[in-house]
Design a protein around this motif. Structure first.
Motif, short mmCIF file in Angstrom:
data_model
loop_
_atom_site.label_atom_id
_atom_site.label_comp_id
_atom_site.label_asym_id
_atom_site.label_seq_id
_atom_site.Cartn_x
_atom_site.Cartn_y
_atom_site.Cartn_z
N GLN A 15 0.82 -1.20 0.00
CA GLN A 15 0.00 0.00 0.00
C GLN A 15 0.86 1.25 0.00
O GLN A 15 0.56 2.24 -0.70
CB GLN A 15 -0.92 0.00 1.23
CG GLN A 15 -1.92 1.14 1.24
CD GLN A 15 -2.83 1.13 0.03
OE1 GLN A 15 -3.43 0.10 -0.29
NE2 GLN A 15 -2.93 2.26 -0.66
N ALA A 16 1.95 1.23 0.77
CA ALA A 16 2.84 2.39 0.80
C ALA A 16 3.48 2.62 -0.57
O ALA A 16 3.66 3.77 -1.00
CB ALA A 16 3.92 2.18 1.86
N TYR A 19 2.14 1.73 -3.54
CA TYR A 19 1.10 2.25 -4.43
C TYR A 19 0.84 3.73 -4.18
O TYR A 19 0.51 4.48 -5.10
CB TYR A 19 -0.19 1.45 -4.26
CG TYR A 19 -0.25 0.21 -5.11
CD1 TYR A 19 -0.20 0.29 -6.50
CD2 TYR A 19 -0.37 -1.04 -4.52
CE1 TYR A 19 -0.25 -0.84 -7.28
CE2 TYR A 19 -0.42 -2.20 -5.30
CZ TYR A 19 -0.36 -2.09 -6.68
OH TYR A 19 -0.41 -3.22 -7.46
N ASP A 20 0.97 4.18 -2.93
CA ASP A 20 0.73 5.58 -2.60
C ASP A 20 1.76 6.50 -3.25
O ASP A 20 1.50 7.70 -3.43
CB ASP A 20 0.74 5.79 -1.08
CG ASP A 20 -0.47 5.15 -0.42
OD1 ASP A 20 -1.47 4.89 -1.12
OD2 ASP A 20 -0.41 4.90 0.81
N ARG A 79 -1.39 8.94 -9.80
CA ARG A 79 -2.67 8.44 -10.31
C ARG A 79 -2.97 9.13 -11.64
O ARG A 79 -3.11 10.35 -11.70
CB ARG A 79 -3.78 8.71 -9.30
CG ARG A 79 -3.57 7.98 -7.98
CD ARG A 79 -4.73 8.21 -7.03
NE ARG A 79 -4.53 7.52 -5.77
CZ ARG A 79 -4.82 6.25 -5.53
NH1 ARG A 79 -5.36 5.53 -6.50
NH2 ARG A 79 -4.60 5.70 -4.36
#
Length: 218
Positions: free
Chosen positions: A72-73, A75-76, A80
């Motif tokens: 998750q870190a 992907y952050d 986007r």
């Protein structure tokens, strides 16, 4: 015996097709007998066979919580963007759209927007009708024309080979090995009977299931 024949390397498989097939049949019979014994004794691991119905225990997630948090870190940190913009950018890097040639003339598509939109419809399993309704770009007629004349399995194979070549040229790719194996994003299996109720409708393949597998790159 001639010296060349003595020095010739051998391989550990039968020299004739009939001998190879018979060896495979023997191995299959042995494995089936072992499975039958385990079924009769109720010791078949992670599976059961009752009244002719095979049930396999679903795999459980084994990802450590720390790995999920790291994922998750990571992907952050990734910006986007729209998938359409990403498709255009990758095409600008690799020119993979040139692999989708016209069936008659062999020329690349003049309308790259329609072609890439049709490819995207295949990729996200949305179908031409729904992607035409969801976008303000090419019409359904334009998408259908691009799909019928430019999109074929051999074109996908050539485009995939070009993308793989671009990946292997990246310095980061060398860290992960020699490029002879890759993680597949999924393989589709048609489903029927009891499995049909669990399947999804794939706009390209129909009713079935998509499993994530480890595949070999070629």
């Amino acid at each position: 015996m001639h010296a060349d024949a003595q020095a010739r390397p051998t391989i550990g498989v039968p020299e004739t097709a009939s001998a190879y097939l018979e060896a495979r049949r023997t191995s299959l019979r042995r494995s089936l007998a072992e499975v039958a014994e385990q079924v009769a004794a109720g010791t078949l691991e992670d599976a059961s066979l009752e009244n002719g119905i095979l049930r396999i225990t679903p795999l459980k997630a084994q990802t450590p919580p720390e790995a999920l948090a790291l994922t998750q870190a990571t992907y952050d940190l990734v910006p986007r963007i729209k998938v359409t913009d990403l498709l255009l950018e990758v095409n600008a890097w690799t020119g993979f759209s040139e692999c989708f040639t016209h069936q008659r003339s062999g020329r690349p598509a003049d309308d790259r927007t329609a072609l890439l939109t049709a490819i995207l419809a295949d990729g996200i399993n949305l179908g031409l009708t729904r992607i035409a309704e969801a976008s303000c770009g090419p019409s359904l007629r334009q998408l259908a024309w691009a799909h019928d004349w430019h999109i074929r399995e051999e074109c996908y194979a050539k485009a995939l080979a070009r993308l793989i070549g671009a990946h292997r040229a990246l310095p980061l790719a060398q860290i992960w090995g020699d490029g002879t194996s890759a993680s597949s994003n999924g393989q589709f299996f048609r489903a029927g009977g009891r499995g049909e109720a669990l399947g999804d409708v794939n706009a390209r393949h129909g009713k079935g299931l998509c499993w994530k597998l480890l595949g070999r790159a070629r």
